[in-house]
Design an enzyme around this catalytic site. Structure first.
Site: not given
Ligand code: UD1
Ligand code: CA
Length: 462
Positions: A12, A16, A23, A78, A410
Site C-alpha cells: 500500500g 495518509r 509507510k 502487487q 595553546s
Molecule cells: C484492514 C482491514 C480491516 C482491519 C484493518 C486492521 C481489509 C479490507 N480491511 O483495513 O478489516 O480492521 O486492516 O488494521 O483488509 N495492502 C496491500 N495491497 C493492497 C491493499 C493493502 O499490500 O492492495 C497492505 C497495506 O500496505 C497494509 C495492509 O495491507 O500494510 C492493510 O491495508 P490498509 O489499507 O491499511 O487496510 P485498512 O484500511 O487498515
Molecule cells: Ca491499516
C-alpha cells in the site's frame, strides 16, 4: 508441527502519511515498521517469509537488503493495489503446492508480540480452522473492520465504510492479522469479489466465504488492544512511538538505570545501558549504542552507534557517533566525537573539542576548543586550547601522530603529516610543519620584538 509461511502485506501507498517514503519504512525507535514486524515473526522459525510489495517496492527491497533477520526474504510484486485480498493472491506463485499455515501480517502493525502470534497459531491448529482471525475489543473501533457474530461464532467481517449503523456499534474489531490453512486458501481467494464501497478485493471477505463453505473459522482476541494498532498517519506514528519508548524506558529502569524524566528519554530498541547509569532529560541513545555502568549522561547528549565504558560522564550537548569511549572518561559539554574515534580510559575531552578518526590515549586531555582529525594522541598527553590538526591539504587527508606525555601549547597548528615524539613540548602558538623529536621543544612562530617607547614617539609625530 506444520510449516509456518509468513506473508507480510506492504504494497500500500500509505496515502495518509503524505510521504515519499513508503509507510512501512517509517521508523520507531530506530527500526522501521517492517523490521519490527519481521523481528516479531522470527521466533516462530518460519519456513518462508514473503513480502508483498508494490508502491516504492525498490526502496523497500534496498532497505531490507541487510535484513534484521537471518532468514531469506522473498518479494512478490502487487503492481496495482486492488485490496488486501488481491495482495495475498500475489503470494500464490511462492506458496501454492506447499502445506502448512500462512501467517498473514500487516507491514503497518508494529506492536504485535511474538506471544500473540504463538497463541494465534496454537488456537488455529487446535480448532483445525481454515482461518483464524486475531481480534480486539476497542472502545473506539472507528476505521476498523467489525467482527459480526451469529450465535457467538464469527460470521463475517464488515469494513467501516460498508457497515450499517448497528454494525458500527460493534466493538470487536479485525486486527488484519490471520492464520490460514494453506490448502484451500488460493482457490477461496479467487472467489473474493469487489462489491463494496471501495471496489477492492477485501481479504476479510474470506471469513464469510469459508463460513458458507461450512469450514471452521476461529478467532483469537488479544488482551491488550494497543498491540494490534495499525499506523496510518503521522499522528498514529507518534502515538505508537511514545508507547514503544515508554516500554523500553520501563525495561531500562527495571534493569537499574535511573531516568530523571522518562517522558523525554529517547532510547532505541537495541541500545544497552548498564546499571546505576543516570540519564538526564532529553537524551538520545541511538542505533547499536552500548553504555556501561554508573555513567552520567546529561541533557542534550546524542550518542549514536557507539560504545561507552563505565563511569563515564557525558556532559550537556555532547554528540558521539560511531566511536568507542573507555572507562572513567569526561566528555563535553559541547564535545563532538565524530565517526572512527577512540577515547582512552580516563581521558578528558572538553568544550568545543571535535575529534574525527582520532584516538586519544589513556588519560590524555583536550579540554578546550580543539580540532583533532586523523590523529593519534598518546597516553597522558595534554592538547592545549585552540590546537588544530591541519589534516587536509585540499586534496588528501594526512595523519598527525602525537606520542605519550607530549605537551602541545595553546593555539598550535599541527600541519599533517607530522609526528611529535614522546615527551615533546610544543610552544604555544606554533605552526608545526616538521616532525619534533622525542623530548625536544618545538617552536614554530615569529620571535616577538618589543619597541621601547614606541607609543610616545608616535604621539610626538602626530
Ligand atoms: C484492514 C482491514 C480491516 C482491519 C484493518 C486492521 C481489509 C479490507 N480491511 O483495513 O478489516 O480492521 O486492516 O488494521 O483488509 N495492502 C496491500 N495491497 C493492497 C491493499 C493493502 O499490500 O492492495 C497492505 C497495506 O500496505 C497494509 C495492509 O495491507 O500494510 C492493510 O491495508 P490498509 O489499507 O491499511 O487496510 P485498512 O484500511 O487498515
Ligand atoms: Ca491499516
Amino acid at each position: 508441527m506444520d510449516d509456518i509461511h509468513v506473508v507480510v502485506l506492504a504494497a500500500g501507498k500509505g496515502t495518509r502519511m503524505k510521504s515519499q517514503v513508503p509507510k512501512v519504512l517509517h521508523r520507531i525507535s530506530g527500526l522501521s515498521l517492517i523490521e519490527r514486524v519481521l523481528l516479531t515473526a522470527d521466533p516462530l522459525a518460519p519456513a518462508s517469509i514473503t513480502l508483498v510489495v508494490g508502491h516504492e517496492a525498490d526502496q523497500i527491497k534496498t532497505a531490507l537488503a541487510r535484513s534484521v533477520v537471518q532468514r531469506p526474504l522473498q518479494f512478490v510484486t502487487q503492481e496495482q493495489q486492488l485490496g488486501t485480498g488481491h495482495a495475498l493472491l500475489q503470494a500464490r506463485q511462492v506458496l501454492e503446492g506447499k502445506s502448512g499455515v500462512v501467517l498473514l501480517l500487516s507491514g503497518d502493525v508494529p506492536l504485535l508480540t511474538s506471544n500473540t502470534l504463538r497463541s494465534l497459531i496454537d488456537t488455529h491448529l487446535q480448532s483445525q480452522a481454515a482461518a483464524t482471525v486475531v481480534t480486539a475489543e476497542m472502545t473506539r473501533p472507528f476505521g476498523y473492520g467489525r467482527i459480526v457474530r451469529t450465535s457467538g461464532r464469527i460470521a463475517r467481517i464488515v469494513e467501516e465504510r460498508d457497515a450499517s449503523p448497528a454494525q458500527r456499534k460493534i466493538t470487536e474489531i479485525n486486527s488484519g492479522i490471520y492464520a490460514f490453512e494453506l490448502a484451500p486458501l488460493f482457490a477461496a481467494l479467487d472467489s473474493i469479489g469487489t462489491a463494496n464501497n471501495q471496489g477492492e478485493y477485501y481479504l476479510p471477505d474470506l471469513v464469510g466465504i469459508y463460513r458458507k463453505q461450512k469450514r471452521t473459522v476461529a478467532t483469537w482476541t488479544v488482551e491488550r488492544a494497543e498491540e494490534i494498532r495499525g499506523i496510518n498517519s503521522r499522528t498514529e506514528l507518534a502515538e505508537v512511538s511514545a508507547m514503544v519508548r515508554q516500554q523500553r524506558n520501563e525495561e531500562l529502569m527495571a534493569a537499574g538505570v535511573t531516568l530523571i524524566d522518562p517522558a523525554t528519554t529517547y532510547v532505541d530498541s537495541d541500545v544497552v545501558v548498564g546499571a546505576d547509569t543516570v540519564i538526564h532529560p532529553c537524551v538520545f541513545l541511538e542505533g547499536s549504542t552500548r553504555i556501561g555502568a554508573a555513567c552520567e549522561i546529561h541533557s542534550g547528549a546524542r550518542i549514536v552507534n557507539s560504545t561507552i565504558g563505565d563511569r563515564v560522564c557525558v556532559r550537556n550537548h555532547t554528540v558521539v557517533t560511531d566511536s568507542t569511549v573507555g572507562d572513567g572518561v569526561f566528555l563535553g559539554p559541547f564535545a563532538h566525537i565524530r565517526p572512527g574515534s577512540q577515547v582512552g580510559d580516563d581521558a578528558h575531552v572538553g568544550n568545543f573539542v571535535e575529534l574525527k578518526k582520532t584516538s586519544l590515549g589513556k588519560g590524555a586531555k583536550a579540554n578546550h576548543l580543539a580540532y583533532l582529525g586523523d590523529a593519534t594522541v598518546g597516553t597522558a598527553t595534554n592538547v592545549g586550547a585552540g590546537t588544530i590538526t591541519c589534516n587536509y591539504d585540499g586534496e588528501t587527508k594526512h595523519q598527525t601522530v602525537i606520542g605519550d606525555g607530549v605537551f602541545v601549547g595553546s593555539n598550535s597548528t599541527l600541519v599533517a603529516p607530522v609526528t611529535l615524539g614522546d615527551g615533546a613540548y610544543i610552544a604555544a602558538g606554533s605552526a608545526v610543519t616538521k616532525d619534533v623529536p622525542a623530548g625536544a621543544l618545538g617552536i614554530g612562530r615569529a620571535r616577538q620584538e618589543n619597541k621601547e617607547g614606541w607609543r610616545e614617539k608616535r604621539r610626538n609625530k602626530a
